[in-house]
Scaffold this motif. Structure first.
Motif, short mmCIF file in Angstrom:
data_model
loop_
_atom_site.label_atom_id
_atom_site.label_comp_id
_atom_site.label_asym_id
_atom_site.label_seq_id
_atom_site.Cartn_x
_atom_site.Cartn_y
_atom_site.Cartn_z
N VAL A 77 -4.32 1.59 -13.97
CA VAL A 77 -4.51 2.01 -12.58
C VAL A 77 -5.69 1.26 -11.97
O VAL A 77 -6.65 0.94 -12.67
CB VAL A 77 -4.75 3.54 -12.52
N ASN A 88 3.18 -3.09 -5.62
CA ASN A 88 2.67 -2.11 -6.60
C ASN A 88 2.62 -2.71 -8.00
O ASN A 88 3.44 -2.38 -8.88
CB ASN A 88 3.55 -0.86 -6.58
N SER A 90 0.28 -2.54 -10.61
CA SER A 90 -0.06 -1.74 -11.79
C SER A 90 1.04 -0.75 -12.14
O SER A 90 1.28 -0.46 -13.31
CB SER A 90 -1.39 -1.02 -11.59
N THR A 91 1.74 -0.24 -11.13
CA THR A 91 2.85 0.69 -11.40
C THR A 91 3.99 -0.04 -12.10
O THR A 91 4.58 0.49 -13.07
CB THR A 91 3.35 1.33 -10.10
N LYS A 106 0.36 7.67 -16.81
CA LYS A 106 -0.21 7.08 -15.61
C LYS A 106 -0.54 8.14 -14.57
O LYS A 106 0.29 8.99 -14.26
CB LYS A 106 0.75 6.06 -14.99
N GLY A 108 -1.70 8.60 -10.51
CA GLY A 108 -1.64 7.85 -9.27
C GLY A 108 -1.73 8.76 -8.07
O GLY A 108 -1.80 9.99 -8.19
N SER A 118 0.99 4.23 -5.72
CA SER A 118 1.99 4.48 -6.76
C SER A 118 2.81 5.73 -6.47
O SER A 118 4.02 5.77 -6.72
CB SER A 118 1.31 4.58 -8.13
N SER A 119 2.17 6.75 -5.90
CA SER A 119 2.91 7.98 -5.57
C SER A 119 3.92 7.74 -4.47
O SER A 119 5.04 8.26 -4.50
CB SER A 119 1.94 9.10 -5.16
N LEU A 122 6.97 5.90 -6.22
CA LEU A 122 7.81 6.74 -7.08
C LEU A 122 8.52 7.82 -6.28
O LEU A 122 9.68 8.14 -6.54
CB LEU A 122 6.97 7.35 -8.20
N PHE A 147 4.11 10.56 -15.26
CA PHE A 147 3.28 10.25 -14.09
C PHE A 147 2.59 11.51 -13.60
O PHE A 147 3.23 12.55 -13.42
CB PHE A 147 4.14 9.66 -12.97
#
Length: 328
Positions: A77, A88, A90-91, A106, A108, A118-119, A122, A147
């Motif tokens: 992250v 994105n 790192s995701t 992870k 986020g 990241s949220s 996803l 996550f």
């Protein structure tokens, strides 16, 4: 708060205990949005100190929703707030690492100063955020990745989320996010937007039992960008890594920029997972994945870790992990 703000405006720095109590008070809604916004502004005008960072971090971890699950795994992250508006990375790297057979835990959040955190990504793909132990442990055991949506675990982060979004600039909460994964995984691959912050992280992580790598690109990215050398801090010391150390060429900033909407970034996201993206986008994901894999397996060299990441991506394993997590 008024008295405190006046002190802070005169360059007063908080003790660890003072910082701890302020974070507790924020989580308990003791301050107005205007007071919190003024408080956050202070730390955009001067650097946060190590006692302040430790106090905020300790409070967030003490206050967080506790989760009973294994901590054997990696969090990858970045702080965000680098103003680079990349996709994105790192995701995506989290899925590549999970596709390589490593456990990923992870944490986020939604993007506060960027189009897509990241949220956001996803959620766009239908993933349901939860702090339910049964769900998280099932994902960890059966899929290899889970996550943690930060506001569900940190009351202070939930309190300030709308304010951070309204401000639209990085705040010290960007600094806190990577340090306060509720599970505190055994391995942490953290990215920061400048060397000063990376050094602060290094001081914090040296006092933990975790294996870690902290990266900051010298041209301001909060992860390996391949656009410039990257300073990396680990349990073993500090290093300067070049694109060539991964077996890649240096790339241009525009080659890894994200889209102007979540939908644009989602298209980029899927193109990488399907191994259909541009070479530059693929390589920057492989580079960050490789550092994560090396954090878990420090005896492997970076090019060996790149090969492992490449196999995860080209074989479709990373994409399969993604589909299982999002029920696609």
């Amino acid at each position: 708060m008024k008295k405190l703000l006046n002190l802070l405006f005169e360059n007063y720095t908080l003790s660890e205990e003072e910082a701890y109590q302020i974070m507790v008070d924020i989580s308990e809604s003791k301050y107005s949005d205007i007071e919190i916004a003024s408080f956050l502004t202070v730390f955009n005008m001067r650097n946060i100190t190590l006692p302040e960072l430790n106090g905020y971090r300790r409070a967030l971890l003490d206050l967080c929703h506790q989760v009973n699950m294994p901590n054997q795994g990696l969090d990858i992250v970045g702080t965000g707030g680098d103003g680079k508006d990349t996709f994105n990375i790192s995701t995506l790297s989290a899925f590549v690492i999970a596709g390589a057979g490593e456990k990923v835990i992870k944490q986020g959040n939604y993007g506060a100063s960027s189009v897509s955190g990241s949220s956001n990504m996803l959620e766009n793909f239908g993933y349901e955020f939860s702090n339910n132990e049964t769900k998280l442990n099932r994902e960890y055991d059966e899929i290899g990745i889970t996550f943690l949506h930060a506001p569900l675990f940190h009351p202070a982060l939930k309190k300030v989320a709308p304010l951070r979004k309204s401000l639209g600039v990085k705040t010290f909460f960007n600094l806190m996010g990577p340090l306060v994964n509720p599970v505190q995984p055994t391995h942490q691959n953290l990215g920061t937007f400048d060397v000063k912050t990376a050094r602060l992280y290094h001081y914090v992580m040296q006092n933990s039992d975790n294996k870690f790598s902290i990266s900051t690109a010298l041209d301001g990215y909060d992860e390996i960008s391949l656009t410039s050398p990257t300073k990396v801090y680990t349990n073993e010391g500090e290093f300067l890594i070049q694109s060539q150390d991964f077996g890649f060429e240096t790339i241009k900033a525009e080659e890894i920029s994200g889209g102007i909407s979540i939908e644009d970034n989602a298209k980029i996201f899927l193109s990488v997972l399907k191994n259909e993206s541009s070479k530059a986008r693929k390589n920057v994901v492989l580079a960050n994945s490789a550092l994560g894999l090396k954090t878990i397996n420090p005896t492997k060299d970076l090019k060996e870790c790149v090969a492992i990441a490449e196999e995860s991506l080209s074989s479709g394993k990373a994409f399969e992990i993604f589909k299982k997590l999002t029920n696609r």
